[in-house]
Design an enzyme around this catalytic site. Structure first.
Site, short mmCIF file in Angstrom:
data_model
loop_
_atom_site.label_atom_id
_atom_site.label_comp_id
_atom_site.label_asym_id
_atom_site.label_seq_id
_atom_site.Cartn_x
_atom_site.Cartn_y
_atom_site.Cartn_z
N CYS A 112 0.81 -1.22 0.00
CA CYS A 112 0.00 0.00 0.00
C CYS A 112 0.85 1.27 0.00
O CYS A 112 0.61 2.19 -0.79
CB CYS A 112 -0.95 0.01 1.19
SG CYS A 112 -0.18 -0.50 2.75
N HIS B 153 -3.23 6.45 4.38
CA HIS B 153 -1.79 6.58 4.66
C HIS B 153 -1.31 7.95 4.16
O HIS B 153 -1.64 8.35 3.05
CB HIS B 153 -0.98 5.52 3.91
CG HIS B 153 -1.11 4.12 4.44
ND1 HIS B 153 -1.76 3.81 5.61
CD2 HIS B 153 -0.61 2.94 3.96
CE1 HIS B 153 -1.67 2.50 5.82
NE2 HIS B 153 -1.00 1.95 4.83
#
Lengths: 350, 350
Positions: free
Chosen positions: B133, B253
């Site tokens: 990710c 994130h």
């Protein structure tokens, strides 16, 4: 030379704030030789009763005359109060240790981390500046490295606690957290910057803005880290870059720091050796035991904690580390009191 | 050439997990040409009923035979399940898109971000890997810059959400937050790494460990960012360094990224121009309006958001920026589905 038996008349400006309270506690527990303690504040908090060294003291409204017969004045009530009252205090013979950004970059104001540049105190003109919290912990850890191996470059990304923005910001974080847990909307009125136009949720978020934006696209917090580091180390050619980010953490600033020494062949063990001997620095670094510093552990402690030290995988002069400290203590109150202690040791506080 | 009317028999392994659920939703909303959908899981979740495209489907226990008559298998059930079953699926003629780290660094497995290196799909041998990710969002933003101006170096510090560690980690963060707000002790049993020895509080904290420590002192998450970036860009000489940090954020994130181009005189405006044309990238950058991306805003969105772009103050080739994306979408489910879509467009999925 210093007279170790002498005691001093101390004023704390902003005594009811988050840092001011911590200053009183720090003066007490480090047994600073205070003959008297005068807590000062805005008119709003005047009249509040505080206990210092077992005695009740009443908070008074700060005014120029407050500093008559004061030897040492610790300021932490915001830049505008310092700009107005610090020169008044100095004019009346007090030595000012100012925890705001008001005078930090003034040429005739020493900017001091006692473990790093205590000699800068020698030339003070009545006002001494305490550096920004995020700067202090970084230079406390990196200056020993710079002295040993030189330093060309620092790139830092910060993970900063809300207490750096004051008690109201702490309340806002907890109120928002409670709201989110109850499935309600988080209301934002203070962070990222109380005086800026827009306010954003800090709970369960990461906000890449601390203090106001400058013309060059960096925030003032980032420019403080850049400029203050150069001034404290006395190295205007040191390349410093910072990205400052506010997190939902109450107390304890963390920093992911890349630094580049200016000698080849320096090993991780060389850097460890220097850090382990550095005053005010504790190395917490053992990957096999998952040992590294974290904000919740550093809160309430005096030291600057360093861990996650790694040599860069491609740059022989590059290193990465993780630096954590209590932003209200080493980042503010403790460093201010340490400056005062150093003034006493040097016989500069009379 | 692709036959646009063809429909495919799709299996999703780990269908009841956080990413698996997002994969089903993403296949639905992007109207992936699915003839059928087979949700697979461990025996524990088998029997669960799910709705896909308005039809009820029952989760079955994943086994080698599950992949008979499957054209496309999306895996997101952990590395050990992928190691065991992905080759079985490929052997039976399915094309596997694997969201674990099991095969990412295998030489004959393409590691693909469709906006960046779709051509790597052409040589697939049945298994295609979805990058980590934190890698995906960084290369999605930086590859257009690399193509335009070259890239020598990346130094990234991450601010990663707990959903990357699964649904249990999200629960742990909220449970701990509730405990702290009630003045109780936060209990830690999962984070930072469920399979590691020690567990630490994530609520109101920042934890500089994601995944297990490697021999060299970097964590596996950090090494994934380093090695995967080199593989995806096809540039083994690119210097990449990462410090990966877990935050009390549910989804989204964030990354503080320093990058160095390999041409002199590139301006911030040059980089903006490239980013604004980059597929899947949205520039959110206006300091005068306090506009920058944040995790809470990026959650639920497909794009990679870039802001806080600044040219370094001393390094003419250096730039800093802040990259945010939904780690479950672009960081996982969406990128996997985009890989499948690209396979269809290229006529590789038959």
């Amino acid at each position: 030379m210093s007279d170790q038996s002498k005691k001093f008349r101390v004023a704390v400006v902003g005594a009811t704030g988050a840092v001011g309270q911590e200053m009183l506690r720090t003066l007490e527990r480090r047994q600073f030789p205070a003959e008297s303690l005068l807590p000062l504040s805005s008119s709003r908090s005047a009249g509040t009763k505080l206990i210092f060294n077992g005695q009740e003291v009443e908070v008074q409204e700060a005014a120029p005359e407050s500093f008559e017969n004061i030897d040492l004045a610790l300021f932490s009530a915001g830049g505008s109060i310092s700009k107005k009252l610090a020169p008044e205090a100095a004019k009346r013979g007090a030595i000012v240790v100012d925890n705001t950004s008001a005078f930090r970059m003034d040429e005739d104001v020493p900017l001091v981390v006692p473990e790093v540049n205590p000699d800068h105190l020698d030339d003070h003109q009545g006002i001494i500046a305490n550096p920004n919290c995020s700067t202090i912990q970084m230079v406390a850890a990196l200056e020993p490295v710079r002295k040993a191996f030189g330093l060309n470059r620092i790139i830092v990304s910060t993970y900063q606690a809300v207490s750096g923005a004051g008690a109201d910001a702490i309340d806002e974080m907890y109120d928002q957290s409670r709201a989110v847990l109850e499935g309600k909307k988080a209301e934002a009125n203070i962070l990222p910057v109380s005086g800026d136009k827009k306010h954003y949720q800090i709970a369960f978020n990461a906000v890449p803005q601390i203090d106001l934006f400058q013309e060059n696209g960096f925030t003032f917090e980032e420019m403080k880290m850049i400029n203050e580091t150069k001034k404290i180390t006395g190295d205007p050619d040191l390349s410093v870059a910072a990205t400052c980010v506010r997190l939902p953490v109450e107390t304890g600033h963390s920093e992911s720091v890349f630094f580049e020494v200016n000698h080849d062949g320096v090993t991780k063990e060389d850097v460890f050796r220097v850090l382990k001997e550095a005053p005010g620095v504790t190395v917490m670094d053992d990957p096999s035991e998952q040992l590294y510093p974290m904000a919740v552990d550093a809160a309430g402690k005096d030291d600057v904690f360093v861990g996650r030290l790694r040599k860069d995988l491609t740059d022989d002069r590059g290193f990465h580390c993780w630096i954590v400290a209590d932003n209200l203590l080493k980042g503010a109150a403790l460093n201010s009191v340490q400056i005062a202690e150093t003034l006493v040791q040097k016989g500069l506080l009379k």
